[in-house]
Each structure stands twice: as structure tokens, then as C-alpha cells.
Design a protein around this motif. Structure first.
Motif, short mmCIF file in Angstrom:
data_model
loop_
_atom_site.label_atom_id
_atom_site.label_comp_id
_atom_site.label_asym_id
_atom_site.label_seq_id
_atom_site.Cartn_x
_atom_site.Cartn_y
_atom_site.Cartn_z
N UNK A 171 9.52 7.81 -1.84
CA UNK A 171 9.41 7.17 -0.53
C UNK A 171 8.88 8.23 0.44
N UNK A 172 8.35 7.78 1.57
CA UNK A 172 7.74 8.68 2.54
C UNK A 172 8.74 8.98 3.65
N UNK A 173 9.11 10.25 3.79
CA UNK A 173 10.17 10.68 4.68
C UNK A 173 9.66 10.78 6.12
N UNK A 174 10.13 9.88 6.98
CA UNK A 174 9.69 9.88 8.37
C UNK A 174 10.13 11.13 9.12
N UNK A 175 11.18 11.81 8.64
CA UNK A 175 11.64 13.05 9.28
C UNK A 175 10.82 14.25 8.84
N UNK A 176 9.95 14.06 7.83
CA UNK A 176 9.10 15.13 7.32
C UNK A 176 7.63 14.72 7.38
N UNK A 177 7.28 14.01 8.45
CA UNK A 177 5.89 13.59 8.69
C UNK A 177 5.31 12.78 7.53
N UNK A 179 0.81 -1.22 0.00
CA UNK A 179 0.00 0.00 0.00
C UNK A 179 0.84 1.27 0.00
N UNK A 180 0.49 2.18 -0.90
CA UNK A 180 1.08 3.51 -0.92
C UNK A 180 0.17 4.49 -0.19
N UNK A 181 0.56 5.76 -0.22
CA UNK A 181 -0.34 6.90 0.06
C UNK A 181 -0.84 6.94 1.50
N UNK A 182 -0.09 6.35 2.43
CA UNK A 182 -0.47 6.36 3.84
C UNK A 182 0.60 7.00 4.70
N UNK A 183 1.45 7.83 4.08
CA UNK A 183 2.51 8.47 4.85
C UNK A 183 3.42 7.45 5.50
N UNK A 184 3.72 7.64 6.78
CA UNK A 184 4.62 6.72 7.48
C UNK A 184 3.99 5.36 7.73
N UNK A 203 8.30 -12.28 -6.90
CA UNK A 203 8.98 -11.00 -7.01
C UNK A 203 10.18 -10.96 -6.10
N UNK A 204 11.36 -10.72 -6.65
CA UNK A 204 12.58 -10.59 -5.85
C UNK A 204 12.68 -9.16 -5.33
N UNK A 205 12.90 -9.03 -4.03
CA UNK A 205 12.88 -7.72 -3.39
C UNK A 205 14.04 -6.84 -3.85
N UNK A 206 13.72 -5.58 -4.15
CA UNK A 206 14.72 -4.57 -4.47
C UNK A 206 14.90 -3.60 -3.30
N UNK A 207 13.78 -3.12 -2.75
CA UNK A 207 13.85 -2.15 -1.64
C UNK A 207 12.56 -2.20 -0.84
N UNK A 208 12.72 -2.39 0.47
CA UNK A 208 11.57 -2.37 1.39
C UNK A 208 11.58 -1.13 2.29
N UNK A 209 12.56 -0.23 2.07
CA UNK A 209 12.65 0.96 2.89
C UNK A 209 13.47 0.77 4.14
N UNK A 210 13.54 1.82 4.95
CA UNK A 210 14.26 1.76 6.22
C UNK A 210 13.56 2.67 7.23
N UNK A 211 14.22 2.97 8.34
CA UNK A 211 13.55 3.73 9.41
C UNK A 211 13.16 5.13 8.96
N UNK A 212 13.93 5.73 8.06
CA UNK A 212 13.58 7.06 7.58
C UNK A 212 12.72 7.00 6.32
N UNK A 213 13.17 6.24 5.32
CA UNK A 213 12.49 6.21 4.02
C UNK A 213 11.49 5.08 3.99
N UNK A 214 10.25 5.43 4.27
CA UNK A 214 9.18 4.45 4.42
C UNK A 214 8.49 4.20 3.07
#
Length: 314
Positions: free
Chosen positions: A287-293, A220-225, A256-267
């Protein structure tokens, strides 16, 4: 030639992709003309950003001032003027930009096409020409006509791949003259998941060293963090599939082979595009920036390949 002009002779691995400036973006794609980079992304009238170095970005407006008139026939309930998920390609001397008209969570949707001979707003020939409707879906269809991507196969045949949720992602053959579906063209399934809701969308196909690679976004996209978007890939010897992941699981069965699942900042990284230039490759996504809400933010990164020909990011 397909997509040769924008990136010819550029080594993506030698560029500083430490991005700064106006980076709000959702569903981004990139191109280049002369010494300037251009990013197109979801927003009012399809938003445009530009950079001279690939690092510092500024917004320069949009393609459309309002919803294109043709779209009202196919998506009559749409009122706000946000156009989604553009795709930019250079083909036979023309820039082709496909885009989506839809409302969130519904498959009453349409894909449109606009063309230009230049991306430079200061060029006297700069003019986006609306080519209108390409393909659409209704509530009676089992697919959703959004998230388009143009791919020209090794025989020179153009195809459009697209899709979101419902029965998964699709592929259809295009008429090289109109760049719209050929008369009687079959709508082919290229990726899907086995659970419901079918959380897969935004296919992007490239060709490299004997394989067609299909990149898609899961979840799912579009849900911020709270977003759970993530990028996966599969490949096939034939453009129509079957696409399989590194373990041999079909992408029609949730592979599907994973490329990127994000990290603590880039959700929730997702809705990616991939570009090739020589031996170098580029991954573009938001990606959704956890440092920018949870602000959706442009990401541009080098994409590398392992000894078995599978892509990865560092």
C-alpha cells in the motif's frame, strides 16, 4: 504436497505483524524456511527481504544481477533491470519463483521461472537456477503476460494464473515436469471488468473448504497517494470458474467482493497474496503510505473468514 513446508504448523494469528525496518516493497509475496521469513518483490533483479520474527525486516539483495538473457528475445525494448511481481511456491521439494519482464503500459511481456532448493543464502546448496521463458504476450495479443501465480488444484494438477488489463486475467494448465504450459493447453479467462480500460490484474488463487478463491486488484497502482488500487475476491467450486462474488456476480463481468480499499494513511492496497496454515490465513500486499509521500510499503495482516466462508480483514 504443495506449499506445505513453508507454513506447516504456524498460527498466523499468534504472530505480531507490526512491521518495522526496510519496508519498501511493491507486489510482495512471502515464504518461510526454518525459522526465517522471506519476502520477494518487484525491483532490480527481484528484491529479497528477510525477517526472523515476521515484524523486523531487512533487505538482503536480489535473485538476478541483470536482466536474464532469454528475456531480450521477448521484451527487446526493456532496458532497466527491474523484474516485476514475483510469485513463490514450494512444490515437490523445490521452490518455484515465477516473475514478470515487461515495460509499463505495454503488453509486450513475458513470464519467467527460476528455482532453488533453499531460500537460505547461507546454505551451501543455495543457487537460483534460471529455467527461462514460461509464456509471453505481444502487442497483437489481447492479454498481458505479467503478474503470475502458481496454484495446484485438489487433483494435484498445477496451473498458472496471470494477467493485467487488456482482456483480463487468465489461467493455463502446466506440465508437472517442466512447470510450463502443457502442449496445446487452452488459455482460459477467469476474471475481467466490463468497462475500458479493463482495470483488473494480479490474480492469486487459493483453495479452502471446497472453494477456489480468486483474489485480484481493481483500478490503478503506481501513482503514490493518487493510487486507486483495491483488493476484491470471488470464488468457484471449480478452478476454471465461473468465479462469483458474494452477490453472485461473475468475476468475468466485473464481480468482486471487497477485501480492502485502504484508508487515510494506507492508500491503494493491492497486488495481494494469500497464504493458509491450518485454520489461520495471511494477507500480504503493498500500500502507498501517505505519511511517507506515497512510498509503496509492505503490509502483512491476518485474514479472517466469516460464517459463510468469505474472507475479510479487521
Amino acid at each position: 504436497m504443495f506449499n506445505s513446508k513453508p507454513f506447516e504448523g504456524i498460527n498466523f494469528y499468534e504472530i505480531d505483524w507490526n512491521l518495522k525496518g526496510q519496508l519498501w516493497a511493491h507486489d510482495p509475496v512471502i515464504s518461510r524456511e526454518g525459522d526465517c521469513w522471506y519476502v520477494f518483490h518487484t525491483g532490480r533483479g527481484v528484491q529479497i527481504k528477510t525477517s526472523t520474527d515476521g515484524s523486523n525486516w531487512k533487505a538482503i539483495g536480489s535473485i538476478f544481477e541483470s536482466l536474464p538473457e532469454w528475456s531480450k528475445e521477448f521484451v527487446p525494448e526493456k532496458e532497466e533491470d527491474s523484474l516485476w511481481a514475483p510469485d513463490i511456491s514450494y512444490y515437490n521439494g523445490i521452490y518455484y519463483l515465477y516473475y514478470s519482464v515487461s515495460t509499463f503500459g505495454k503488453n509486450t511481456s513475458a513470464i519467467g521461472l527460476v528455482t532453488n532448493t533453499t531460500l537460505d543464502p547461507n546454505n551451501p546448496d543455495y543457487k537460483w537456477v534460471d529455467k527461462g521463458h514460461v509464456i509471453h504476450s505481444t502487442e497483437n495479443d489481447d492479454y498481458n503476460a505479467i503478474d503470475p501465480n502458481l496454484i495446484v488444484d485438489q487433483q494435484g494438477q498445477p496451473w498458472l494464473n496471470f494477467g493485467s488489463f487488456w482482456s483480463g486475467n487468465k489461467l493455463i494448465k502446466l506440465d508437472p515436469e517442466t512447470m510450463k504450459p502443457q502442449a496445446g493447453a487452452e488459455l482460459l479467462g477467469i476474471s475481467s471488468r466490463t468497462e475500458q480500460p479493463n482495470t483488473i490484474e494480479a490474480p492469486f488463487i487459493i483453495y479452502r473448504n471446497g472453494y477456489y478463491y480468486q483474489f485480484v486488484s481493481f483500478d490503478f497502482c503506481c501513482r503514490g497517494v493518487e493510487s486507486t488500487y483495491n483488493i476484491v475476491v470471488g470464488r468457484s467450486k471449480d478452478i476454471t470458474g465461473t468465479y462469483v462474488d458474494k452477490e453472485g456476480v461473475s468475476m468475468m463481468q466485473g464481480g468482486g467482493t471487497s477485501i480492502d480499499t485502504g484508508d487515510d494513511r494506507w492508500i491503494g492496497p493491492g497486488h495481494c497474496a494469500v497464504y493458509l496454515s491450518g485454520d489461520s490465513s495471511l494477507l500480504v500486499n503493498h500500500a502507498y503510505d501517505a505519511l511517507e509521500e506515497g512510498k509503496p510499503t509492505l503490509q502483512i495482516r491476518p485474514l479472517y473468514w466469516d460464517s459463510e466462508g468469505w474472507p475479510y480483514v479487521k
